[in-house]
Design a protein around this motif. Structure first.
Motif, PDB file in Angstrom:
ATOM      1  N   ALA A   1      -0.442  11.418  -9.944  1.00 57.25           N
ATOM      2  CA  ALA A   1      -1.375  12.577  -9.890  1.00 57.25           C
ATOM      3  C   ALA A   1      -0.578  13.877 -10.181  1.00 57.25           C
ATOM      4  O   ALA A   1      -1.052  14.742 -10.947  1.00 57.25           O
ATOM      5  CB  ALA A   1      -2.010  12.439  -8.656  1.00 57.25           C
ATOM      6  N   ILE A   2       0.435  14.205  -9.414  1.00 61.87           N
ATOM      7  CA  ILE A   2       1.028  15.515  -9.401  1.00 61.87           C
ATOM      8  C   ILE A   2       1.482  15.558 -11.032  1.00 61.87           C
ATOM      9  O   ILE A   2       1.488  16.730 -11.678  1.00 61.87           O
ATOM     10  CB  ILE A   2       2.140  15.627  -8.510  1.00 61.87           C
TER      11      ILE A   2
ATOM     12  N   LYS B   1       0.701  -1.164   0.073  1.00 61.45           N
ATOM     13  CA  LYS B   1      -0.049  -0.019  -0.080  1.00 61.45           C
ATOM     14  C   LYS B   1       0.763   1.191   0.121  1.00 61.45           C
ATOM     15  O   LYS B   1       0.542   2.222  -0.687  1.00 61.45           O
ATOM     16  CB  LYS B   1      -1.174  -0.006   1.111  1.00 61.45           C
TER      17      LYS B   1
ATOM     18  N   LEU C   1       0.712   3.886  -2.855  1.00 62.28           N
ATOM     19  CA  LEU C   1       0.324   5.356  -2.856  1.00 62.28           C
ATOM     20  C   LEU C   1       1.198   6.121  -2.890  1.00 62.28           C
ATOM     21  O   LEU C   1       0.806   7.255  -3.560  1.00 62.28           O
ATOM     22  CB  LEU C   1      -0.152   5.400  -0.989  1.00 62.28           C
ATOM     23  N   ALA C   2       2.581   6.114  -2.878  1.00 58.36           N
ATOM     24  CA  ALA C   2       3.533   6.887  -3.387  1.00 58.36           C
ATOM     25  C   ALA C   2       3.486   7.033  -4.665  1.00 58.36           C
ATOM     26  O   ALA C   2       3.613   8.379  -5.334  1.00 58.36           O
ATOM     27  CB  ALA C   2       4.996   6.511  -2.912  1.00 58.36           C
ATOM     28  N   TRP C   3       3.244   5.883  -5.472  1.00 54.99           N
ATOM     29  CA  TRP C   3       3.109   6.014  -6.985  1.00 54.99           C
ATOM     30  C   TRP C   3       1.957   6.753  -7.205  1.00 54.99           C
ATOM     31  O   TRP C   3       2.131   7.687  -8.474  1.00 54.99           O
ATOM     32  CB  TRP C   3       3.202   4.568  -7.574  1.00 54.99           C
ATOM     33  N   SER C   4       0.758   6.621  -6.723  1.00 50.82           N
ATOM     34  CA  SER C   4      -0.185   7.378  -6.973  1.00 50.82           C
ATOM     35  C   SER C   4      -0.078   8.802  -6.804  1.00 50.82           C
ATOM     36  O   SER C   4      -0.736   9.536  -7.725  1.00 50.82           O
ATOM     37  CB  SER C   4      -1.441   6.815  -6.247  1.00 50.82           C
ATOM     38  N   LEU C   5       0.418   9.197  -5.901  1.00 50.02           N
ATOM     39  CA  LEU C   5       0.622  10.682  -5.650  1.00 50.02           C
ATOM     40  C   LEU C   5       1.615  11.502  -6.881  1.00 50.02           C
ATOM     41  O   LEU C   5       1.266  12.486  -7.354  1.00 50.02           O
ATOM     42  CB  LEU C   5       1.133  10.996  -4.198  1.00 50.02           C
ATOM     43  N   VAL C   6       2.789  10.513  -7.119  1.00 50.20           N
ATOM     44  CA  VAL C   6       3.643  10.934  -8.011  1.00 50.20           C
ATOM     45  C   VAL C   6       2.850  11.128  -9.468  1.00 50.20           C
ATOM     46  O   VAL C   6       3.134  12.025 -10.077  1.00 50.20           O
ATOM     47  CB  VAL C   6       4.830  10.074  -8.241  1.00 50.20           C
TER      48      VAL C   6
END
Length: 182
Positions: free
Chosen positions: A31-32, A20, A24-29
């Motif tokens: 998205a940004i 997770k 989550l880190a991948w999702s944030l990167v």
């Protein structure tokens, strides 16, 4: 399915939950960077739009297998990008072929949803607001199901291609598919 386990939504979610934080880190990167790419693309400067388009394509290629890399390995941030890009490089023909086919299937499912919405509209003629509600309910639901099925198939195909690329053998349940000919 891909590690000798019985495939299920529960086991897939359990594996994802174990990873997770990297996910989550991948999702944030993602998205940004997605927002940044959209901002640059919205500029009226044609050079900025071209550069953003090139970057978006490069980013898509580099991160094509990022989720399977995160789930199957425990990579550092730089390793996840390197492994994803290398896997795409090793299987670019198979990747494009498989996902192109899935895109066609997804399009057909979405078209079926649109047709179902249209048929609902025709069948419920004269019902006023109920006609509109029924049409939207059935049409939007059918289109959404088509898109979800397409997304699921895409995830399964990426994972199967990743396993094939990293183990040079087709995953269990995919033995009858010659990935090199896709």
């Amino acid at each position: 399915m891909f590690n000798g386990n019985e495939p299920s939504i529960r086991s897939a979610l359990a594996n994802a939950w174990q990873r997770k934080l990297p996910l989550l880190a991948w999702s944030l990167v993602a998205a940004i960077l997605g927002v940044i790419i959209r901002l640059v693309e919205s500029e009226s400067n044609i050079v900025a739009q071209i550069v953003a388009g090139i970057f978006a394509v490069a980013w898509s290629v580099m991160t094509f297998f990022i989720v399977p890399v995160i789930v199957f390995r425990d990579p550092s941030v730089t390793e996840m990008f390197k492994q994803s890009a290398q896997t795409f490089k090793d299987t670019w023909g198979e990747s494009i072929g498989a996902l192109g086919t899935i895109d066609v299937v997804t399009l057909l499912l979405v078209l079926v949803g649109i047709v179902l919405g249209g048929l609902t509209f025709v069948v419920t003629t004269g019902l006023g607001t109920a006609q509109l509600l029924a049409t939207l309910l059935i049409g939007v639901t059918a289109v959404s199901v088509g898109l979800l099925v397409g997304k699921a198939l895409s995830g399964i195909a990426r994972t199967a291609l990743y396993v094939y690329a990293t183990r040079t053998t087709a995953p269990e349940y995919f033995d009858d598919i010659d990935f090199s000919k896709i």
